[in-house]
Scaffold this active site. Sequence first.
Site, PDB file in Angstrom:
ATOM      1  N   GLU A 236       0.840  -1.201   0.000  1.00  0.00           N
ATOM      2  CA  GLU A 236       0.000   0.000   0.000  1.00  0.00           C
ATOM      3  C   GLU A 236       0.875   1.252   0.000  1.00  0.00           C
ATOM      4  OE1 GLU A 236      -3.230  -0.076   2.855  1.00  0.00           O
ATOM      5  OE2 GLU A 236      -3.403   2.090   2.623  1.00  0.00           O
ATOM      6  N   ARG A 314      -7.584   2.857  13.832  1.00  0.00           N
ATOM      7  CA  ARG A 314      -8.522   1.759  13.556  1.00  0.00           C
ATOM      8  C   ARG A 314      -8.544   0.755  14.714  1.00  0.00           C
ATOM      9  NH1 ARG A 314     -11.814  -0.651   9.625  1.00  0.00           N
ATOM     10  NH2 ARG A 314     -11.563   0.982   8.070  1.00  0.00           N
ATOM     11  N   GLU A 727     -10.894  -8.004   4.401  1.00  0.00           N
ATOM     12  CA  GLU A 727     -10.196  -8.078   5.686  1.00  0.00           C
ATOM     13  C   GLU A 727     -10.984  -8.749   6.823  1.00  0.00           C
ATOM     14  OE1 GLU A 727      -9.617  -3.780   5.200  1.00  0.00           O
ATOM     15  OE2 GLU A 727      -7.688  -4.074   6.177  1.00  0.00           O
TER      16      GLU A 727
END
Length: 777
Positions: A236, A314, A727
């Site tokens: 990423e 997160r 995910e």
Amino acid sequence: MVTEEKIGNNIPLDGAEGHVTGTSEYVSDISKIENELIVDFFYSTEPHGEIINIDLEEARKISGIVGLYTYKDIEGENKFGPIIKDEVLLAESILEYVGQPIVIIAGESKKAIKLAKKTIKIEIKKLPHILSIEEAIEKNQFIGETRVIERGDIEKEFQKAEYILEGNTRNGGQEHFYLESQAAIAYPQENNTLEIISSTQNPTEVQNVIAEILGIPFNKIVVKTRRMGGAFGGKETQATHPAAMAALVAMKTKRPARIVLSCDDDMITTGKRHEFYNKYKVAFTKEGLITALKVEFFSNGGYSNDLSTSIRERAMFHAENAYFIPNIKTIGKVCKTNLPSNTAFRGFGGPQGMLNIESIIEDIAIFLKIDAFDIRRLNCFGIEKNNTTSYEQEVSNNTLPELMDKLLKTSNYKERHKQIEEYNKNSTLYLKGISFTLVMFGISFTARFMNQASALVNIYTDGSIQVSTGGTEMGQGLNTKISQIVADEFCVEPKTVRMMITSTEKNNNTSPSAASASTDLNGTAAKDACQKIKTRLIEFASNYLVKDNSEHKPSINAIEWTYDGIYDKRISNKKITFKELVKNAYLNRISLGERGFYATPQITLFDWNTGRGKPFLYFTNGAAVSEVRIDRFTGELKVLRTDILMDIGKSINPGIDKGQIIGGFIQGMGWLTTEELKYSEKGELLSHSPTTYKIPNIQDIPEVLNVDWIENGKNVVNIRQSKAVGEPPLMTSISVWTAVKHALSFISNGEIPKLDAPATSEEILKAMSRFPISMKV
Ligand code: MTE
Ligand code: QUE
Ligand code: MOS
């Protein structure tokens, strides 16, 4: 004639045939063109130090060495980073981790490069280094600000609590272990422009960073990605560095330049899943109802931020996982250490946040001697009440109670729980454990601006279609799903839809393929483009179909568009095919191409001052039951059976989704059981190959693995009522780890067994050895 919708069908993965026959092209498969150079780099062997001198004299003399570049050769900015600009491509005066690139080497052969590496001499003045979270806390070394989310009054609740438990949890990092290592090729083109082929989840980031390093505008760089041989978050942000090295060489030498990291170098020099150390204090009633929770998360960020601050956030959003906790305070800090910068990995902090609360619940169950399932059922988010998160987002269309009740029955959990109690009473060799855990994973990038996507749809005059989006294919089936969405919009066969290479020249300013939202974002953008074209085609058809008919006036409302053909329902005997329609539309000068755009609705900017907002469009939910067996003498772990039940809304491609669920579960199981990163005191990764780093293999997979999902057509906020699946299933693997804890509780004499993740044989043995042996022989 085709009459069936393509959504919901098991269409094989786009490229599957190529993957198994070996014709699918990865970066290192692309044919070499004349003059091409090999790019590699010389990296730091010290975790922290000051560069006194770099001696490249000998290396320059080696035949076949074309270029040696240090930070001084960078014409633009040697400073970048996706959130904070705290990274360098090449070390300047300070070295911050073992594996940090210092010199880029460009050569004609691998042999010359190998030789050059042996002759490069770097004089380093050593500086004190830190590797662990504890040392970083002690020395107050953090990256970014501290974040807090708070609701209710924890202190008041702790005062009057019936019971309180305090402790800490810990989980290790995880190597991505993609089969294709980081790789890129840079092709120099006229007027100082470059075309880059990169194995990246994030072509736009690669484009932007290269442009900034070279000091040229973004539009001079085109980045293309056909596919990746796995990424899992590791490509990423960190595909950028090798691509930038190749770009620098190509720009300097005007020759094509290719970099393909060796698997060992990839493991040594790139970031991993974040290790977390968490402190907690929890209050609960004698029934196991959680009334207050305080959690402090500390993640090991490595030398720079990369995505660490977002990952920590997160983790905080998932501190409560699937459970309503009225009084809660979550604090999150990122520790700065002398390791490669840790990065995104499937779950993006969610797994670490959830592992903590699931571990706490398992502990409460052991403490109260109540079945942990009952505690989870009691605390689970409700439908009408107790349905807001710590940051006050409403949990709408909550399927968790349904998942719990269904899986409880189909897994025969209660019965097996009893059987295990009996078994452990009489077993001398083995201990068994069983655990039922939940997953509630928020879908959307938590940084609001990233929730946007564009798509380009082109129809040709034979009716065939090309689609380009900013989404990248890493094996997760994105392209297959988008081709199904587009096929269904036009009522054609998916095989007439060709997914084009991802390119920054087709789609600009794209977000990475991440956060499991690629189909949601890019699929909806593609649908938007289709609908714009369709509006024009319907308008055209309304005229075309009544052309020779004096009875009817053109009416777009009379047009029926089906898999059987396109017709005016007043003249239903005159049907034309999609191909005829587009051909005639073309002849009448109707545009057959369009750009679509999508920005996720409803989500709000998260306010970190108040800790409030609506970061997620919806939640993907899951439940899992795992039964494990541990060897009392060796600590060896065997997963006997796992049952997974998900809520993935209405599946666009059930075969692909099932693959994602199984793959995610097994990858998570590896993180929590066998995959252990070992470093030397200097911070050298010792477990840098498959011989020392143990990912799951066929023997580690549960003997019985049942995967299913519920029917849920209520997620109307997302494309085709589907839910993201990339995910969330990873976190169903937490049930394996908590089952180990359950097994250990049978020999802990009422004490809460201390267990860190991963629960390797060694860790399990260590946990068992804390209790006096009391065995019936
Ligand atoms: N599946 C395969 N086969 N390979 C991968 O690299 N990456 C995972 C997941 N599934 C991955 C995968 C991660 S980390 C994410 S965020 C999602 O796929 C990204 O794709 P999606 O948004 O299309 O689900
Ligand atoms: C999940 C993700 C990402 C995320 C947030 C998530 C992600 C990502 C970023 C991010 C945030 C701020 C930035 C930036 C990226 O946030 O992948 O460039 O400035 O890149 O909940 O997967
Ligand atoms: Mo996935 S960790 O969001 O690339």
